[in-house]
Design a protein around this motif. Structure first.
Motif, short mmCIF file in Angstrom:
data_model
loop_
_atom_site.label_atom_id
_atom_site.label_comp_id
_atom_site.label_asym_id
_atom_site.label_seq_id
_atom_site.Cartn_x
_atom_site.Cartn_y
_atom_site.Cartn_z
N ASN A 157 -17.25 33.81 22.26
CA ASN A 157 -17.49 34.25 20.88
C ASN A 157 -18.92 33.95 20.44
O ASN A 157 -19.15 33.41 19.35
N ASN A 158 -19.90 34.27 21.26
CA ASN A 158 -21.32 34.11 20.94
C ASN A 158 -21.80 32.66 21.00
O ASN A 158 -22.95 32.37 20.71
N LEU A 184 -26.24 37.00 19.76
CA LEU A 184 -26.71 37.51 18.47
C LEU A 184 -27.59 36.46 17.79
O LEU A 184 -27.38 35.27 17.95
N ARG A 196 -24.14 38.64 12.17
CA ARG A 196 -22.73 38.68 12.59
C ARG A 196 -21.98 39.76 11.84
O ARG A 196 -22.34 40.10 10.70
N ARG A 233 -18.94 40.88 9.44
CA ARG A 233 -18.41 40.13 8.31
C ARG A 233 -16.95 40.49 8.05
O ARG A 233 -16.56 41.66 8.11
N VAL A 268 -26.74 44.20 12.46
CA VAL A 268 -25.77 43.72 13.43
C VAL A 268 -25.44 44.81 14.45
O VAL A 268 -25.38 44.57 15.66
N CYS A 278 -26.19 44.49 18.47
CA CYS A 278 -25.08 44.60 19.41
C CYS A 278 -25.30 45.77 20.37
O CYS A 278 -24.98 45.67 21.56
N LEU A 305 -16.29 37.45 16.42
CA LEU A 305 -17.67 37.10 16.09
C LEU A 305 -17.88 36.96 14.58
O LEU A 305 -18.94 36.53 14.14
N GLU A 344 -18.14 36.33 10.58
CA GLU A 344 -18.31 35.25 9.61
C GLU A 344 -17.50 35.63 8.36
O GLU A 344 -17.30 36.81 8.07
N LYS A 394 -20.95 26.47 15.87
CA LYS A 394 -21.71 27.64 15.41
C LYS A 394 -23.19 27.32 15.49
O LYS A 394 -23.63 26.25 15.16
#
Length: 505
Positions: free
Chosen positions: A121-122, A171, A176, A178, A258, A262, A273, A275, A405
């Protein structure tokens, strides 16, 4: 080599299998060297990086592009696994897929035996302990995004660039998708939808409307409505879905920045991913210290949403530690000491609680929050905001503050202060960690750093093992007992400002 809970059964291969395959890959370095000589490596941007780029003679019909990192978005149903096993090579900080179950989500998404997991997840996990990688995958819930690299490419890159270079594309901080919860007002949801082609929808916001206030960025692409992908929706189907949402709706969206980043990375716009922006519910982290009459709650295994078994908290006694920590009747337990207990039986969950001793950290969701996260098909552990309490059964005077994070580098810069000490500002992620572990001793320095997680916020701030903490957010820790010091950390509003001095061995 052991089984990872929530993945699948034990790996059937002997432990020396990975060592042999690594030696075989090393023998092929001469054959693959011509690929790497065609490029110049830029570790910051990944431009012309042979690990991130296809070789000139690469077969374009290869859909999985094994010569560069791949992104595998896995999903699982209740009671099922993602369909793969993971092991860590002895003496190496690499996490190897050793078995992929036929017909599983892992196989469908192209995960292959021998792949190295670079990120979850990044979150880059190349240099993290295997236990941390397992926790990240478990905490992701029913969906997880893995960044992986083929075995032979990994070995070539490590041989050429060494172990200090990160091979994983990620990223940028703050870029991110949302997850935005919108409540209707007199102007409705505050957006209209433009339809480019099937599955491709963009939102046009009303100035000052509900969507704008909920954090939807201008020109955002719509990805999901209430946890359901709109990738195959027609315009009429989307309109019906929004109408059925009633007075409130939760959208997964991605702003143009974003979407572009990506696209450049080849990364899917994946929900894990995301937020959070003004969600209607969130998980709660409760810190309990056992009193003379115990903790004051009862744990029961019951059927919850969708008829699935879960561990629920009941009979919260007034005035006892559980109630004082904020526990409510009907809360569902989702983690103990930051480790997910989703899918565990009653006996195993009880064992994990008791193993924490007299100080316990429980992550819970109330029925409203439980329904919300079930609807959007995301784990509540992805959206934790408070620090975790002690996570060791043997050492209850140690607080685990593992970061989940990435934080902006400028937010963790160290600035000098008088008297030979220095201070730093640390920002937590959704899991509430800062990338360090604290320990307490009765004699000598009271509170000191016993572990710094590589790549975490504490590491980027320059903190080191052995540093002694003098103040937390301007409050001195001198003279406080260990419980009071840990409470300062768990209750402090971010950013966490630490004043400390370095202790040399």
């Amino acid at each position: 080599m052991g089984r990872l809970a929530g993945f699948s059964g034990p790996c059937p291969y002997p432990e020396d299998r990975v060592v042999d395959s690594t030696m075989e890959a090393a023998a092929d370095l001469q054959d693959t060297a011509s690929l790497t000589l065609k490029f110049e490596f830029n570790p910051k941007l990944g431009i012309d990086n042979p690990v991130l780029s296809l070789a000139e003679d690469h077969n374009p019909s290869d859909l999985w592009s094994l010569e560069r990192p791949r992104f595998c978005l896995l999903s699982k149903e209740e009671g099922r696994s993602f369909g793969f096993n993971l092991q860590q090579e002895l003496g190496k900080a690499s996490h190897v897929v050793c078995r992929v179950e036929p017909g599983s989500s892992a196989q469908e998404q192209g995960l292959q035996e021998g792949d190295r997991i670079l990120a979850v997840n990044n979150h880059v996990v190349e240099h993290e302990d295997a236990e941390v990688v397992v926790l990240r995958i478990q905490a992701s819930g029913p969906r997880v995004l893995l960044t992986v690299l083929a075995q032979h490419v990994y070995d070539v890159a490590r041989a050429q660039y060494g172990n200090d270079v990160l091979l994983c594309p990620t990223l940028s901080p703050g870029v991110r998708p949302r997850l935005c919860h919108i409540v209707k007002d007199e102007g409705g949801f505050g957006f209209s939808v433009t339809h480019e082609h099937q599955g491709s929808f963009r939102l046009v916001l009303s100035t000052g409307g509900a969507a704008e206030r909920a954090g939807v960025p201008p020109g955002a692409r719509l990805l999901e409505v209430n946890g359901v992908s709109v990738e195959k929706f027609t315009h009429n189907q989307l309109s019906r879905k929004l109408w059925q949402s009633g007075e409130q709706v939760t959208l997964l969206v991605a702003g143009p920045d974003v979407e572009e980043q990506c696209r450049q990375l080849g990364m899917p716009l994946a929900a894990p991913l995301a937020e959070a922006w003004a969600l209607p519910a969130k998980p709660r982290c409760l810190h309990l210290e056992k009193g003379p009459q115990g903790f004051g709650f009862l744990l029961r295994e019951e059927k919850g949403l969708g008829g699935h078994l879960g561990q629920f908290l009941w009979e919260v006694d007034p005035g006892l530690p559980a109630e004082r920590a904020g526990m409510q009747d009907g809360d569902r337990l989702v983690a103990v000491a930051g480790e997910s207990v989703e899918g565990l039986g009653h006996e195993e969950t009880v064992y994990r609680i008791r193993a924490q001793g007299s100080r316990v950290s429980l992550t819970v969701v109330d029925p409203e929050a439980d329904h919300f996260f079930s609807m959007v098909r995301l784990s509540p552990l992805l959206f934790l905001e408070s620090t975790e309490a002690p996570a060791s059964a043997q050492d209850t005077r140690s607080a685990s503050l593992v970061e989940t994070k990435d934080s902006p580098v400028e937010d963790t810069a160290v600035s000098p202060v008088p008297c030979g000490s220095h201070q730093c500002f640390l920002y937590p992620g959704p899991g509430g960690g800062y990338g360090l572990r604290l320990s307490y001793v009765a004699s000598g320095p009271c509170l000191f750093i016993s572990q710094v997680i590589q790549g975490g916020s504490a590491a980027r701030a320059g903190l080191q093992r052995g540093d002694v903490i003098l103040e937390v957010n301007g409050n001195s820790v001198d003279g406080l007992n260990d419980l009071e010091m840990l409470q300062q950390l768990t209750e402090a509003e971010p950013p966490l400002c630490l004043k400390l001095v370095t202790r040399f061995p």
